[in-house]
Structures are given as structure tokens and as C-alpha cells.
Design a protein around this motif. Structure first.
Motif, PDB file in Angstrom:
ATOM      1  N   VAL A 112       0.854  -1.187   0.000  1.00 27.28           N
ATOM      2  CA  VAL A 112       0.000   0.000   0.000  1.00 27.28           C
ATOM      3  C   VAL A 112       0.890   1.238   0.000  1.00 27.28           C
ATOM      4  O   VAL A 112       1.682   1.436   0.923  1.00 27.28           O
ATOM      5  CB  VAL A 112      -0.934   0.022   1.227  1.00 27.28           C
ATOM      6  N   GLU A 113       0.780   2.072  -1.040  1.00 24.97           N
ATOM      7  CA  GLU A 113       1.533   3.322  -1.075  1.00 24.97           C
ATOM      8  C   GLU A 113       0.784   4.353  -0.245  1.00 24.97           C
ATOM      9  O   GLU A 113      -0.412   4.568  -0.414  1.00 24.97           O
ATOM     10  CB  GLU A 113       1.701   3.828  -2.506  1.00 24.97           C
ATOM     11  N   LEU A 114       1.497   4.994   0.677  1.00 21.23           N
ATOM     12  CA  LEU A 114       0.889   5.973   1.571  1.00 21.23           C
ATOM     13  C   LEU A 114       0.919   7.361   0.940  1.00 21.23           C
ATOM     14  O   LEU A 114       1.800   7.658   0.130  1.00 21.23           O
ATOM     15  CB  LEU A 114       1.638   5.997   2.907  1.00 21.23           C
ATOM     16  N   PRO A 115      -0.022   8.215   1.331  1.00 18.85           N
ATOM     17  CA  PRO A 115      -0.017   9.566   0.766  1.00 18.85           C
ATOM     18  C   PRO A 115       1.165  10.403   1.246  1.00 18.85           C
ATOM     19  O   PRO A 115       1.585  11.329   0.567  1.00 18.85           O
ATOM     20  CB  PRO A 115      -1.342  10.171   1.240  1.00 18.85           C
ATOM     21  N   GLU A 116       1.752  10.073   2.432  1.00 16.43           N
ATOM     22  CA  GLU A 116       2.905  10.812   2.928  1.00 16.43           C
ATOM     23  C   GLU A 116       4.150  10.386   2.159  1.00 16.43           C
ATOM     24  O   GLU A 116       4.208   9.323   1.581  1.00 16.43           O
ATOM     25  CB  GLU A 116       3.195  10.518   4.406  1.00 16.43           C
ATOM     26  N   THR A 117       5.165  11.231   2.223  1.00 22.80           N
ATOM     27  CA  THR A 117       6.452  10.909   1.630  1.00 22.80           C
ATOM     28  C   THR A 117       7.526  11.081   2.686  1.00 22.80           C
ATOM     29  O   THR A 117       7.302  11.671   3.732  1.00 22.80           O
ATOM     30  CB  THR A 117       6.767  11.832   0.436  1.00 22.80           C
ATOM     31  N   ASP A 118       8.730  10.564   2.392  1.00 24.55           N
ATOM     32  CA  ASP A 118       9.834  10.763   3.328  1.00 24.55           C
ATOM     33  C   ASP A 118      10.450  12.142   3.113  1.00 24.55           C
ATOM     34  O   ASP A 118       9.969  12.936   2.297  1.00 24.55           O
ATOM     35  CB  ASP A 118      10.860   9.630   3.222  1.00 24.55           C
ATOM     36  N   ILE A 119      11.528  12.434   3.790  1.00 21.70           N
ATOM     37  CA  ILE A 119      12.155  13.749   3.744  1.00 21.70           C
ATOM     38  C   ILE A 119      12.568  14.130   2.320  1.00 21.70           C
ATOM     39  O   ILE A 119      12.463  15.284   1.923  1.00 21.70           O
ATOM     40  CB  ILE A 119      13.375  13.791   4.698  1.00 21.70           C
ATOM     41  N   ASP A 120      13.014  13.158   1.560  1.00 20.93           N
ATOM     42  CA  ASP A 120      13.475  13.433   0.196  1.00 20.93           C
ATOM     43  C   ASP A 120      12.344  13.442  -0.820  1.00 20.93           C
ATOM     44  O   ASP A 120      12.590  13.563  -2.016  1.00 20.93           O
ATOM     45  CB  ASP A 120      14.522  12.401  -0.220  1.00 20.93           C
ATOM     46  N   GLY A 121      11.106  13.281  -0.363  1.00 18.31           N
ATOM     47  CA  GLY A 121       9.969  13.279  -1.275  1.00 18.31           C
ATOM     48  C   GLY A 121       9.667  11.922  -1.879  1.00 18.31           C
ATOM     49  O   GLY A 121       8.845  11.808  -2.782  1.00 18.31           O
ATOM     50  N   ASN A 122      10.333  10.878  -1.391  1.00 18.39           N
ATOM     51  CA  ASN A 122      10.062   9.523  -1.887  1.00 18.39           C
ATOM     52  C   ASN A 122       8.859   8.944  -1.170  1.00 18.39           C
ATOM     53  O   ASN A 122       8.632   9.230  -0.003  1.00 18.39           O
ATOM     54  CB  ASN A 122      11.283   8.627  -1.661  1.00 18.39           C
ATOM     55  N   PRO A 153       8.954  -0.677  -3.271  1.00 13.60           N
ATOM     56  CA  PRO A 153       8.197  -1.896  -3.556  1.00 13.60           C
ATOM     57  C   PRO A 153       7.041  -1.592  -4.504  1.00 13.60           C
ATOM     58  O   PRO A 153       6.568  -0.466  -4.587  1.00 13.60           O
ATOM     59  CB  PRO A 153       7.692  -2.334  -2.185  1.00 13.60           C
ATOM     60  N   ASP A 154       6.611  -2.592  -5.208  1.00 16.48           N
ATOM     61  CA  ASP A 154       5.453  -2.422  -6.084  1.00 16.48           C
ATOM     62  C   ASP A 154       4.575  -3.665  -5.977  1.00 16.48           C
ATOM     63  O   ASP A 154       4.822  -4.535  -5.146  1.00 16.48           O
ATOM     64  CB  ASP A 154       5.886  -2.145  -7.533  1.00 16.48           C
ATOM     65  N   ASP A 155       3.567  -3.737  -6.804  1.00 14.18           N
ATOM     66  CA  ASP A 155       2.615  -4.857  -6.729  1.00 14.18           C
ATOM     67  C   ASP A 155       3.282  -6.207  -6.967  1.00 14.18           C
ATOM     68  O   ASP A 155       2.761  -7.241  -6.554  1.00 14.18           O
ATOM     69  CB  ASP A 155       1.484  -4.647  -7.732  1.00 14.18           C
ATOM     70  N   ARG A 156       4.437  -6.212  -7.622  1.00 14.85           N
ATOM     71  CA  ARG A 156       5.123  -7.489  -7.852  1.00 14.85           C
ATOM     72  C   ARG A 156       5.666  -8.078  -6.559  1.00 14.85           C
ATOM     73  O   ARG A 156       6.012  -9.250  -6.514  1.00 14.85           O
ATOM     74  CB  ARG A 156       6.270  -7.301  -8.855  1.00 14.85           C
ATOM     75  N   TRP A 157       5.750  -7.260  -5.497  1.00 12.68           N
ATOM     76  CA  TRP A 157       6.212  -7.774  -4.214  1.00 12.68           C
ATOM     77  C   TRP A 157       5.150  -8.643  -3.546  1.00 12.68           C
ATOM     78  O   TRP A 157       5.466  -9.393  -2.640  1.00 12.68           O
ATOM     79  CB  TRP A 157       6.592  -6.621  -3.285  1.00 12.68           C
ATOM     80  N   ALA A 158       3.907  -8.514  -3.958  1.00  7.01           N
ATOM     81  CA  ALA A 158       2.841  -9.358  -3.389  1.00  7.01           C
ATOM     82  C   ALA A 158       3.196 -10.817  -3.655  1.00  7.01           C
ATOM     83  O   ALA A 158       3.540 -11.195  -4.772  1.00  7.01           O
ATOM     84  CB  ALA A 158       1.503  -8.997  -4.000  1.00  7.01           C
ATOM     85  N   GLY A 159       3.152 -11.628  -2.603  1.00  8.04           N
ATOM     86  CA  GLY A 159       3.515 -13.032  -2.708  1.00  8.04           C
ATOM     87  C   GLY A 159       4.970 -13.302  -2.341  1.00  8.04           C
ATOM     88  O   GLY A 159       5.366 -14.455  -2.227  1.00  8.04           O
ATOM     89  N   ARG A 160       5.768 -12.256  -2.151  1.00  7.09           N
ATOM     90  CA  ARG A 160       7.172 -12.423  -1.789  1.00  7.09           C
ATOM     91  C   ARG A 160       7.291 -12.742  -0.300  1.00  7.09           C
ATOM     92  O   ARG A 160       6.605 -12.175   0.536  1.00  7.09           O
ATOM     93  CB  ARG A 160       7.932 -11.138  -2.105  1.00  7.09           C
ATOM     94  N   ALA A 161       8.183 -13.662   0.031  1.00  7.12           N
ATOM     95  CA  ALA A 161       8.414 -14.027   1.437  1.00  7.12           C
ATOM     96  C   ALA A 161       9.252 -12.943   2.104  1.00  7.12           C
ATOM     97  O   ALA A 161      10.146 -12.356   1.487  1.00  7.12           O
ATOM     98  CB  ALA A 161       9.113 -15.375   1.515  1.00  7.12           C
ATOM     99  N   VAL A 162       8.954 -12.684   3.366  1.00  7.76           N
ATOM    100  CA  VAL A 162       9.663 -11.669   4.143  1.00  7.76           C
ATOM    101  C   VAL A 162       9.844 -12.192   5.573  1.00  7.76           C
ATOM    102  O   VAL A 162       8.983 -12.899   6.101  1.00  7.76           O
ATOM    103  CB  VAL A 162       8.894 -10.324   4.125  1.00  7.76           C
ATOM    104  N   CYS A 163      10.969 -11.865   6.180  1.00  9.17           N
ATOM    105  CA  CYS A 163      11.237 -12.265   7.566  1.00  9.17           C
ATOM    106  C   CYS A 163      10.921 -11.095   8.489  1.00  9.17           C
ATOM    107  O   CYS A 163      11.203  -9.947   8.157  1.00  9.17           O
ATOM    108  CB  CYS A 163      12.705 -12.651   7.732  1.00  9.17           C
ATOM    109  N   PHE A 164      10.340 -11.402   9.634  1.00 10.46           N
ATOM    110  CA  PHE A 164      10.054 -10.360  10.607  1.00 10.46           C
ATOM    111  C   PHE A 164      10.133 -10.922  12.016  1.00 10.46           C
ATOM    112  O   PHE A 164      10.092 -12.131  12.216  1.00 10.46           O
ATOM    113  CB  PHE A 164       8.691  -9.696  10.344  1.00 10.46           C
ATOM    114  N   ARG A 165      10.286 -10.030  12.979  1.00 15.19           N
ATOM    115  CA  ARG A 165      10.280 -10.392  14.393  1.00 15.19           C
ATOM    116  C   ARG A 165       8.977  -9.904  15.006  1.00 15.19           C
ATOM    117  O   ARG A 165       8.451  -8.873  14.601  1.00 15.19           O
ATOM    118  CB  ARG A 165      11.444  -9.745  15.134  1.00 15.19           C
ATOM    119  N   HIS A 166       8.489 -10.647  15.992  1.00 15.02           N
ATOM    120  CA  HIS A 166       7.281 -10.260  16.717  1.00 15.02           C
ATOM    121  C   HIS A 166       7.390 -10.780  18.138  1.00 15.02           C
ATOM    122  O   HIS A 166       8.101 -11.746  18.409  1.00 15.02           O
ATOM    123  CB  HIS A 166       6.020 -10.787  16.015  1.00 15.02           C
TER     124      HIS A 166
END
Length: 191
Positions: A112-122, A153-166
């Protein structure tokens, strides 16, 4: 981004060492925010004070431009020290919060692309991740992803495995997450 209070994070920690680490970094983060606030107030107060001094010096014929350097420089210096300390302590606090966290591999369901951007406008993104665990309900987590450059990231990332801590197995605690790399990085580090 931090969510919750140190007491909540300490209650999730599994060892006394991690609880002490969280407490220490939370106190340092509070100190850094206090310094940041003082710096912001000092710099904001320097503007009208500088204008007043400039008028007074102009009327009195005083040529002391070093006063302005000290006035603005000290306010800006405290502001920069507070900012740097805040960035440093925040990252250490996040590491401490998840030091006892469980490592899990999930799948990105949506980007999901957010309406906010980072400091550099990305653009900034949310990676909506789910993970199936044996004998437990599926975990749903949201990983905040800020693009360091214009290609994120873009829509092609959907389905990609990712590691996370919880820290919990609560299926809907979406902010109980810390990005922990990609599965291919895990296998490379274990060789």
C-alpha cells in the motif's frame, strides 16, 4: 515508529536483560525528545530576538555580527544534537523491543503506497504481511517501508516471502513487527 509505552514493551520481554535494555533506551529517548524540544524552542525564540537585536544594533551603530552567529548557532546546535540523539535512541529502542522477539517468515499480501512521503519526497509504503503458524491463527502484520530512493516496492512484491520479528502471537497486533530481512539473506548467513 514506536507504538505503546515502555511498560507494555517490558511486559512482552522474556528476559530481565531485555527489560533493562528497553528501560534504558526509553529513558534516553525521553531525554533526546526533551533536548529536541529545548532546541526547537531556542531556535524559534532566536528569530524574534535576532530581529530585535538587529534593530537595536542598527540604531546604536554597533557592528557585532558574532552575536547573531552565537544566537542562531546555539539554537540550531541544540536542535541538531536533539535530532541526532533522537534518531540514534529510537533505532536502539526498537532493537531492544524486539531483542527477545520470535523470527517468523511471512508473505507480503499487499503493498500500500501511503499519501505521505519521506524527507526526500520519496513515497512510503505499508507491506501487509501474513504468516501461517502451526496450531495458531495466522498472524497479520504491517511493516512500514520507507523507500531510500525513488524505486520502492510495487505490486510485484505481493507473494514475496519476508522475515520479521514479533513479540506476541496475537493475530491482529499489526504493529508488533520488525522487518528482519529476506529468507534468502537468512540462508546465506547460516552458511
Amino acid at each position: 515508529m514506536t507504538h505503546g509505552r515502555p511498560e507494555e514493551w517490558m511486559s512482552r520481554a522474556r528476559t530481565p536483560q531485555t527489560r533493562a535494555r528497553i528501560r534504558r533506551w526509553a529513558r534516553l529517548e525521553d531525554l533526546s525528545r526533551w533536548i529536541l524540544s529545548v532546541g526547537a524552542v531556542a531556535f524559534a525564540a532566536a528569530v524574534p530576538a535576532g530581529i530585535g537585536l538587529a534593530l537595536w544594533f542598527w540604531i546604536a551603530g554597533v557592528e557585532r555580527f558574532d552575536v547573531f552567529a552565537w544566537l542562531y548557532g546555539s539554537g540550531l546546535g541544540v536542535l541538531l544534537i536533539g535530532t541526532g540523539l533522537d534518531v540514534w535512541t529510537n533505532s536502539r529502542l526498537v532493537e531492544a523491543r524486539f531483542a527477545d522477539g520470535r523470527r517468523t517468515v511471512g508473505v507480503i499480501g499487499e503493498v500500500v503506497e501511503l499519501p505521505e512521503t519521506d524527507i526526500d519526497g520519496n513515497p512510503a509504503y505499508h507491506l501487509l504481511v501474513s504468516a501461517e503458524l502451526p496450531g495458531r491463527p495466522a498472524l497479520r502484520r504491517t511493516i512500514d517501508w520507507g523507500s531510500g530512493d525513488s524505486s520502492g516496492p510495487d505490486d510485484r512484491w505481493a507473494g514475496r516471502a519476508v522475515c520479521f520479528r514479533h513479540n506476541t502471537f496475537d493475530p491482529d497486533d499489526e504493529h508488533d513487527v520488525l522487518f528482519d530481512g529476506w529468507p534468502e539473506d537468512w540462508t546465506e548467513s547460516r552458511r
